[in-house]
Design an enzyme around this catalytic site. Structure first.
Site, mmCIF file in Angstrom:
data_model
loop_
_atom_site.group_PDB
_atom_site.id
_atom_site.type_symbol
_atom_site.label_atom_id
_atom_site.label_comp_id
_atom_site.label_asym_id
_atom_site.label_seq_id
_atom_site.Cartn_x
_atom_site.Cartn_y
_atom_site.Cartn_z
ATOM 1 N N ARG A 137 0.843 -1.204 0.000
ATOM 2 C CA ARG A 137 0.000 0.000 0.000
ATOM 3 C C ARG A 137 0.875 1.249 0.000
ATOM 4 O O ARG A 137 0.570 2.244 -0.648
ATOM 5 C CB ARG A 137 -0.973 0.016 1.197
ATOM 6 C CG ARG A 137 -1.707 1.348 1.326
ATOM 7 C CD ARG A 137 -2.952 1.347 2.215
ATOM 8 N NE ARG A 137 -2.903 0.446 3.342
ATOM 9 C CZ ARG A 137 -2.184 0.634 4.468
ATOM 10 N NH1 ARG A 137 -1.483 1.726 4.647
ATOM 11 N NH2 ARG A 137 -2.190 -0.270 5.412
ATOM 12 N N TYR A 190 -16.755 16.816 -14.507
ATOM 13 C CA TYR A 190 -17.180 15.419 -14.609
ATOM 14 C C TYR A 190 -18.254 15.156 -13.543
ATOM 15 O O TYR A 190 -18.147 15.647 -12.417
ATOM 16 C CB TYR A 190 -15.948 14.529 -14.390
ATOM 17 C CG TYR A 190 -16.251 13.064 -14.338
ATOM 18 C CD1 TYR A 190 -16.609 12.381 -15.491
ATOM 19 C CD2 TYR A 190 -16.193 12.357 -13.143
ATOM 20 C CE1 TYR A 190 -16.906 11.026 -15.452
ATOM 21 C CE2 TYR A 190 -16.479 11.002 -13.090
ATOM 22 C CZ TYR A 190 -16.838 10.347 -14.254
ATOM 23 O OH TYR A 190 -17.122 9.011 -14.203
ATOM 24 N N ASP A 223 -8.067 19.015 -14.205
ATOM 25 C CA ASP A 223 -8.393 17.656 -14.633
ATOM 26 C C ASP A 223 -8.110 17.589 -16.130
ATOM 27 O O ASP A 223 -8.814 18.193 -16.934
ATOM 28 C CB ASP A 223 -9.865 17.349 -14.319
ATOM 29 C CG ASP A 223 -10.261 15.917 -14.682
ATOM 30 O OD1 ASP A 223 -9.613 15.316 -15.553
ATOM 31 O OD2 ASP A 223 -11.239 15.409 -14.095
ATOM 32 N N LYS A 237 -9.097 6.456 -18.842
ATOM 33 C CA LYS A 237 -9.405 6.950 -20.184
ATOM 34 C C LYS A 237 -8.142 6.878 -21.066
ATOM 35 O O LYS A 237 -7.663 5.809 -21.355
ATOM 36 C CB LYS A 237 -9.981 8.359 -20.079
ATOM 37 C CG LYS A 237 -11.027 8.533 -18.955
ATOM 38 C CD LYS A 237 -12.246 7.652 -19.105
ATOM 39 C CE LYS A 237 -13.125 7.614 -17.861
ATOM 40 N NZ LYS A 237 -13.451 8.878 -17.248
HETATM 41 C C1 LIG Z 1 -13.880 9.347 -15.892
HETATM 42 C C2 LIG Z 1 -13.503 10.702 -15.404
HETATM 43 C C3 LIG Z 1 -13.217 10.947 -14.048
HETATM 44 C C4 LIG Z 1 -13.368 9.875 -12.994
HETATM 45 O O1 LIG Z 1 -12.478 8.844 -13.178
HETATM 46 P P1 LIG Z 1 -12.744 7.311 -12.739
HETATM 47 O O2 LIG Z 1 -11.476 6.651 -13.114
HETATM 48 O O3 LIG Z 1 -13.940 6.831 -13.518
HETATM 49 O O4 LIG Z 1 -13.034 7.326 -11.274
HETATM 50 C C5 LIG Z 1 -12.819 12.220 -13.676
HETATM 51 N N1 LIG Z 1 -12.715 13.212 -14.579
HETATM 52 C C6 LIG Z 1 -12.996 13.022 -15.886
HETATM 53 C C7 LIG Z 1 -12.884 14.168 -16.832
HETATM 54 C C8 LIG Z 1 -13.405 11.767 -16.336
HETATM 55 O O5 LIG Z 1 -13.692 11.600 -17.633
#
Ligand SMILES: *Cc1c(COP(=O)(O)O)cnc(C)c1O
Length: 404
Positions: free
Chosen positions: A59, A111, A183, A208
């Site tokens: 961890r 998001y 982000d 993603k």
């Molecule tokens: C998918 C996404 C998240 C969240 O991510 P997870 O891996 O699904 O928890 C945050 N910000 C954006 C822009 C996203 O597309």
């Protein structure tokens, strides 16, 4: 460990070289070119407090997570990166680094899960968020002296692909000693490096583009400050929302081709966006890679070579019905949520990813019932464009026949 951790990678090298080599040492005992997956949760010690190598308990840290973090840090022009079990866990840890009573200014179009965390979880712990649809203009007025600790930006926005000028917002925030988080999930480190434009922390849903193969859920934060490193790695270990070594290994494998995938996705999205824009069945196209985009100047300044990335959205003639039918009629684009994988996806935000937002708020942000969002993968541009156009013809015709 004295092994050459960087395998010859240095920060002066270009993106593709770093993507392949940063954090990718040859195994010091076997010479394996690809690091083994270290599944062991614990590491032997020779005497109390003297582990054999760098590691004690998984961890806290493990070789695969270290390798992945090193690679992301190099690609985001950061000194440090920390990986988490999801993009959402990354957001949670950044917000949990704030003391109760802190205030955050955020763009409105975040998001969905980020919005949920801000309004339903952070607020329960005494951290309050003010949202602004026009943060470049409003940030100064929304800052509360001594209370505002963070400005949260997501650029491009989801699903309308609006852009925020990071440098402009960061200049105001920094005058007040406030940290800026971006982000960068939609652009990936290949297209945009927010730290170069003044952001203090860049976060990704690795799920993603960074992993890019729709088979890992993971997140990462990258930054330069030593004090952030101390605070956020304390929380990474204390909260324990960490990825498995196997997921780190997979995401690292995916990351090695990010530059190839991001370039191809941009080529494909540009081709699809132009074809849609030329169709009489399309009311509007949102894609930051073409000149019709209202924030094209920001894309040119902030994105590599003015690239638009793989995401686009458009409004179809024939309302919600046509939007739904379009996503059923595509053959190469799969009807599904998420984005950033090698395969192309499409969805209707008002009925799927953004269904939880009240209609008036949704429409104020440009998320109409007839909006379709597309994530372009790395198939061939001709096939994606032909697929979008045939689905468009069929969906608009069907929505007219049965009375819209
Ligand atoms: C998918 C996404 C998240 C969240 O991510 P997870 O891996 O699904 O928890 C945050 N910000 C954006 C822009 C996203 O597309």
């Amino acid at each position: 460990m004295t092994a050459d951790k960087t395998n010859g990678a240095s920060h002066s090298q270009n993106f593709g070289t770093l993507a392949v080599h940063a954090g990718a040492p040859h195994d010091p005992t076997t010479g394996a070119v690809i690091a083994p997956i270290s599944l062991s949760t614990t590491y032997a010690q020779t005497s109390v407090g003297n582990p054999v190598g760098l590691y004690e308990y998984t961890r806290s840290s493990n070789p695969n997570r270290d390798n992945f973090e090193e690679a992301v840090a190099a690609l985001e022009h950061a000194k440090y990166a920390l990986a988490f079990s999801s993009g959402s866990a990354t957001t949670a840890v950044v917000l949990q680094s704030l003391a109760a009573g802190s205030h955050v200014v955020s763009v409105s179009d975040v998001y969905g899960g980020t919005h949920r965390y801000f309004t339903k979880v952070a607020s329960a712990h005494g951290v309050h968020v003010t949202f602004s649809p026009t943060i470049e203009q409003d940030v100064e007025d929304l800052i509360r002296p001594n209370e505002t600790k963070l400005v949260w930006i997501e650029t491009p926005s989801n699903p309308t692909l609006g852009l925020v000028d990071i440098e402009k917002v960061a200049a105001v925030a920094h005058r007040h000693g406030i940290l800026v988080v971006v982000d960068n999930t939609f652009m990936s480190p290949y297209v945009q490096n927010p730290l170069d434009h003044g952001a203090d922390i860049v976060v990704h849903s690795v799920t993603k583009y960074i992993n890019g193969h729709s088979d890992v859920l993971m997140g990462v934060a990258a930054f330069n400050s030593d004090s952030l490193k101390e605070r956020l790695s304390f929380l990474q270990n204390a909260i324990g929302a960490v990825p498995s070594p196997f997921d780190c290994w997979l995401a690292h494998r995916g990351l090695k081709t990010l530059h190839l995938r991001a370039r191809e996705a941009t080529t494909n999205a540009t081709s699809v966006a132009k074809a849609l824009e030329a169709s009489p069945h399309v009311l509007a196209v949102n894609y930051p890679g073409i000149d019709s985009h209202p924030h094209r100047a920001i894309a040119i300044k902030q994105h590599r070579n003015g690239m638009g990335g793989g995401m686009l959205s458009f409004r179809i003639q024939g309302g919600q019905k046509a939007a739904h039918l379009f996503c059923q009629y595509t053959k190469v684009f799969t009807l599904a949520e998420s984005l950033g994988g090698v395969e192309s996806l499409c969805e209707v935000p008002s009925s799927m990813t953004h269904a939880g937002i009240p209609k008036d708020q949704r429409e104020a942000a440009g998320v109409f019932d007839d909006l379709v969002r597309m994530s372009c993968g790395v198939e061939d541009a001709e096939d994606l464009t032909a697929d979008a156009l045939q689905a468009l013809e069929k969906a608009v015709a069907a929505s007219q026949q049965n009375g819209a």
